[in-house]
Design an enzyme around this catalytic site. Structure first.
Site, PDB file in Angstrom:
ATOM      1  N   LYS A 170      -4.461  58.997  34.122  1.00 11.31           N
ATOM      2  CA  LYS A 170      -3.434  57.975  33.867  1.00 11.31           C
ATOM      3  C   LYS A 170      -2.893  58.179  32.461  1.00 11.31           C
ATOM      4  O   LYS A 170      -3.648  58.512  31.539  1.00 11.31           O
ATOM      5  CB  LYS A 170      -4.062  56.581  34.033  1.00 11.31           C
ATOM      6  CG  LYS A 170      -3.065  55.440  33.938  1.00 11.31           C
ATOM      7  CD  LYS A 170      -3.712  54.094  34.277  1.00 11.31           C
ATOM      8  CE  LYS A 170      -2.726  52.943  34.133  1.00 11.31           C
ATOM      9  NZ  LYS A 170      -3.317  51.635  34.467  1.00 11.31           N
ATOM     10  N   SER A 193      -1.073  48.797  37.788  1.00 13.50           N
ATOM     11  CA  SER A 193      -0.221  49.700  37.064  1.00 13.50           C
ATOM     12  C   SER A 193      -0.582  51.178  37.240  1.00 13.50           C
ATOM     13  O   SER A 193       0.199  52.040  36.835  1.00 13.50           O
ATOM     14  CB  SER A 193      -0.264  49.339  35.579  1.00 13.50           C
ATOM     15  OG  SER A 193      -1.558  49.524  35.055  1.00 13.50           O
ATOM     16  N   SER A 199      -5.416  46.756  37.929  1.00 11.88           N
ATOM     17  CA  SER A 199      -4.602  47.972  38.052  1.00 11.88           C
ATOM     18  C   SER A 199      -5.255  49.139  38.751  1.00 11.88           C
ATOM     19  O   SER A 199      -4.623  50.180  38.918  1.00 11.88           O
ATOM     20  CB  SER A 199      -4.163  48.434  36.667  1.00 11.88           C
ATOM     21  OG  SER A 199      -3.061  47.673  36.281  1.00 11.88           O
TER      22      SER A 199
HETATM   23  N1  GLN Z   1      -0.821  43.215  36.795  1.00  9.92           N
HETATM   24  C1  GLN Z   1      -1.671  42.878  35.704  1.00  9.92           C
HETATM   25  C2  GLN Z   1      -0.874  42.775  34.429  1.00  9.92           C
HETATM   26  O1  GLN Z   1       0.282  43.016  34.474  1.00  9.92           O
HETATM   27  C3  GLN Z   1      -2.796  43.877  35.568  1.00  9.92           C
HETATM   28  C4  GLN Z   1      -2.360  45.167  34.987  1.00  9.92           C
HETATM   29  C5  GLN Z   1      -3.495  46.050  34.578  1.00  9.92           C
HETATM   30  O2  GLN Z   1      -4.636  45.901  35.041  1.00  9.92           O
HETATM   31  N2  GLN Z   1      -3.203  46.970  33.660  1.00  9.92           N
HETATM   32  O3  GLN Z   1      -1.390  42.461  33.411  1.00  9.92           O
END
Ligand code: GLN
Length: 439
Positions: free
Chosen positions: A45, A120, A145
């Site tokens: 990532k 994400s 995410s």
């Molecule tokens: N959707 C959540 C956020 O926007 C989690 C994102 C994540 O785990 N990086 O914070």
């Protein structure tokens, strides 16, 4: 012998069709080291630093940033014989649920390209779903995410206990929540990668002082295991998803486990508490991106304030700006007690809910997401709050720092549904064990 050229060609083809990568190297760095990951491609990532390879965390403000070092988890992968395939697409700094807040192209769901592959860690789930060569993805979760993209693409997403994997070399979103984990095609794949990347690291003061373990050695029979089914996790969930998840729980019963409903009463407060804590931490973390040390540089014009503002206005996307403003507000004198400190108290309550439940149960089982992968036109119509609400089932275990795994449980209208298995702190083997027999 690993055919690096063939693998890179396949990755390029996948890139053309579904855009899972931000960076694909010109040539793959072959790895002659012998180890448990020999011949296995590892995608990373893009918020995890890779020495000599551009690392942007999906943000324009970090474009051109080439780290002089690799994250500990990347180093460990290389020592174990793995090779780095490329850097996967993500919502800017991890801010999102659908991988649409991306500065470098939006990854598409390989099962239906009009739909999101989750976020994400969207690029990670996308390449995992498509790869027909040995591959596992290094991903990261702050509030869901890893689980969300795994659920939307029918892959397996493992988020370890907070502190199990070193965060050294991870570009922070919210330090008290960030966890590096894995997305793979099978439960064995993610267990294998976790065995390599876990363990204490003196570079990360929050990394747990525990030796790494062989997580592939989880038990095989779930006879006698107690599964808790948190009733709050079915409220507002699509009926067809509920049905698929219950079928999966019944299957676990048929394999010798027992289940019982349980209540986690503070669940409804987890979402607001998560967003206050996450954006508060994010807003301080993002303060360092000013156009002085990292990434985006502009011609020095006007005074420093003007220069910083201009770099930040140009470099950050809309969602990052929203979160900087929200987070700064939540931490301001006068509001701190009402928002940030209250959110921390709620977090403790959420942790206590889980601790109580794990006195009686080995694992908790729930749907991973309340919906199947949405179409991009549906996502466009969602307000920011409606988007945040999509995380309603994943934020609580992330706030608590407990391990969780999303495994494919079945399909609704041809789209995958994830079963979310949550365990007590450090009980990764238990959730892997249940995940293995359920998939
Ligand atoms: N959707 C959540 C956020 O926007 C989690 C994102 C994540 O785990 N990086 O914070």
């Amino acid at each position: 012998m690993t055919d690096y050229k063939k693998i890179l060609d396949k990755a390029r083809l996948t890139q053309k069709k579904f855009s899972p990568f931000i960076t694909l190297p010109e040539k793959l760095q072959s790895n002659s080291k012998k180890g448990k990951l020999s011949g296995i491609a590892i995608s990373v990532k893009d918020n995890i630093c890779t020495k000599g390879m551009e690392t942007t965390a999906g943000s324009k403000i970090l474009s051109g940033y080439i780290p002089p070092f690799s994250a500990t988890c990347v180093e460990k992968v290389i020592v174990a014989g793995g090779f780095i395939l490329g850097k996967t697409a993500m919502d800017e700094f991890g801010f999102g649920t659908f991988s649409v807040n991306c500065a470098y192209g939006i990854p598409k769901n390989p099962l239906d390209t009009s739909r999101s592959c989750g976020g994400s860690s969207g690029g990670a789930s996308c390449i995992t779903a498509v790869a027909d060569f040995p591959h596992v993805a290094l991903a990261e979760s702050t509030g869901g995410s890893i689980s969300c993209p795994a659920s939307f693409t029918g892959t397996v997403g493992l988020t370890p206990t907070y502190g199990r994997v070193s965060r050294w070399g991870l570009i922070d979103y919210a330090n008290s929540l960030d966890k590096i984990g894995c997305i793979g095609k099978t439960v064995h794949d993610v267990a294998l990668l976790l065995s390599i990347i876990s363990g204490h690291d003196s570079f990360d003061s929050t990394s747990l002082n525990l030796p790494s373990e062989d997580f592939t050695k989880y038990g095989k029979s779930i006879k006698g295991m107690k599964i808790g089914v948190p009733k709050e996790y079915f409220e507002g969930v699509d009926e067809k998803i509920t049905k698929v998840v219950w079928q999966a729980i019944k299957k676990l019963e048929s394999l010798g486990a027992s289940y019982q409903e349980v209540s986690l009463p503070h669940t409804k407060y987890a979402l607001p508490s998560y967003y206050i804590i996450a954006v508060s931490e994010a807003s301080t973390n993002l303060a360092r991106y000013s156009g002085m040390r990292y990434g985006l540089h502009q011609e020095l014009k006007g005074n420093f304030d003007e220069y910083f503002s201009s770099v930040r206005s140009n470099g950050f996307g809309e969602e990052a700006k929203r979160r900087i403003i929200l987070g700064t507000f939540a931490r301001m004198a006068g509001y701190r007690d009402a928002y940030y400190l209250k959110a921390l108290k709620v977090r403790t309550k959420v942790i206590e809910d889980f601790k109580m439940a794990f006195k009686n149960f080995d694992v908790l089982a729930a749907p991973t997401m309340p919906v199947v992968a949405p179409r991009f036109d549906e996502i466009k119509r969602l307000s920011p709050i409606e988007t945040y609400m999509m995380d309603v089932l994943t934020v609580a275990p992330n706030l608590a720092g407990i391990p969780m795994i999303s495994v494919p449980a079945g399909k609704v209208n041809g789209l995958p549904v994830g079963l979310h298995l949550m365990g007590d702190h450090l009980q990764e083997k238990k959730i892997l064990q249940v995940a293995d027999v359920s998939s």
